[in-house]
Design a protein around this motif. Structure first.
Motif, PDB file in Angstrom:
ATOM      1  N   TRP A 243       0.824  -1.205   0.000  1.00  0.00           N
ATOM      2  CA  TRP A 243       0.000   0.000   0.000  1.00  0.00           C
ATOM      3  C   TRP A 243       0.860   1.258   0.000  1.00  0.00           C
ATOM      4  N   THR A 246       3.211   1.653  -3.355  1.00  0.00           N
ATOM      5  CA  THR A 246       2.450   1.990  -4.569  1.00  0.00           C
ATOM      6  C   THR A 246       1.929   3.417  -4.535  1.00  0.00           C
ATOM      7  N   PHE A 248      -0.794   4.346  -3.145  1.00  0.00           N
ATOM      8  CA  PHE A 248      -2.251   4.375  -3.241  1.00  0.00           C
ATOM      9  C   PHE A 248      -2.872   5.231  -2.148  1.00  0.00           C
TER      10      PHE A 248
END
Length: 250
Positions: A243, A246, A248
């Motif tokens: 998480w 990346t 995100f």
């Protein structure tokens, strides 16, 4: 102490309802006997949702040391609270398992299969292959933590016109979505190992199985017990770092 109490209660609820559904479909003369995997996975998913609804606003409802460790590893949780959270989760899981034992007290002696009795408390692999079992638990737990972080991140982007509905999403909808995430993991990835994906969920009830006076209970299978503890911790950190790396989460 309030957050620790919340983690204790939340994890106890998780095991009471989750272990309870396994007992219902596994123990002789239970009215749910033979309910099958769909019943088990749905029961566990709803157990998670109820636990999160109950204590989520107090402690965040980690109810899982892998979630706690994963969040701490990326700076989303205070390291100073980690030991207390994990201890509360393990204790809550133990107490939840004792409650399941008491609820199904009359059914243990009616059940001949020691494996069915152990399954109420802890997981075991369909095929005993340590490497494969570790991979299954790592992947399942990574998906859990990644999904939890994704669900949480969406709470800040829920609007209707000029109205900010993030609070409604985070407290009213997100706990159900986390339960559905656990249902999805159980249906998709749970077959090989029974998807512990939570060290407290497996170790606390396994300890209860070892000490409770369950008639004809057999071994607590300590030779396998380290896998559903270590692998989910690794998977939780991996999911959190996927998480983070990346981007995100923004």
């Amino acid at each position: 102490m309030t957050v620790y109490l919340a983690e204790f209660v939340g994890t106890a609820i998780l095991i009471l309802l989750g272990g309870g559904v396994v007992a219902g479909v596994s123990l002789s003369k239970s009215k749910a006997l033979g309910g099958g995997w769909i019943v088990v996975t749905l029961g566990w998913g709803m157990a998670v949702a109820v636990a999160v609804y109950t204590v989520g606003t107090v402690s965040g409802a980690h109810i899982n040391p892998a979630v706690t460790l994963g969040l701490a590893s990326i700076g989303e949780f205070d390291w100073g609270l980690v030991p207390g959270y994990m201890a509360a989760q393990l204790a809550g899981a133990f107490v939840g398992a004792v409650l399941v034992y008491l609820v199904y007290f009359a059914h243990w002696k009616e059940t001949d299969d020691p494996g069915a009795k152990l399954a109420v408390f802890s997981t075991s692999p369909g095929v005993r292959n340590p490497i494969a079992n570790i991979v299954t638990e790592v992947v399942g737990t990574a998906m859990l933590v990644l999904g939890v972080l994704g669900i949480g991140a969406n709470s800040g982007h829920v609007t209707q016109g000029d109205a900010d509905l993030s609070a409604l999403f985070s407290t009213g909808i997100a706990p159900l979505l986390v339960g559905l995430l656990v249902l999805a993991i159980g249906l998709s990835l749970g077959g090989p190992t029974g998807y512990a994906i939570n060290p407290a969920r497996d170790l606390g009830p396994r300890l209860a199985h070892a000490v409770l006076p369950i008639p004809g209970k057999g071994s607590s299978d300590w030779g396998y017990a380290w896998i559903p503890v270590v692998a989910p911790l690794v998977g939780g950190v991996m999911g959190a770092w996927i998480w983070k790396l990346t981007g995100f989460g923004g």
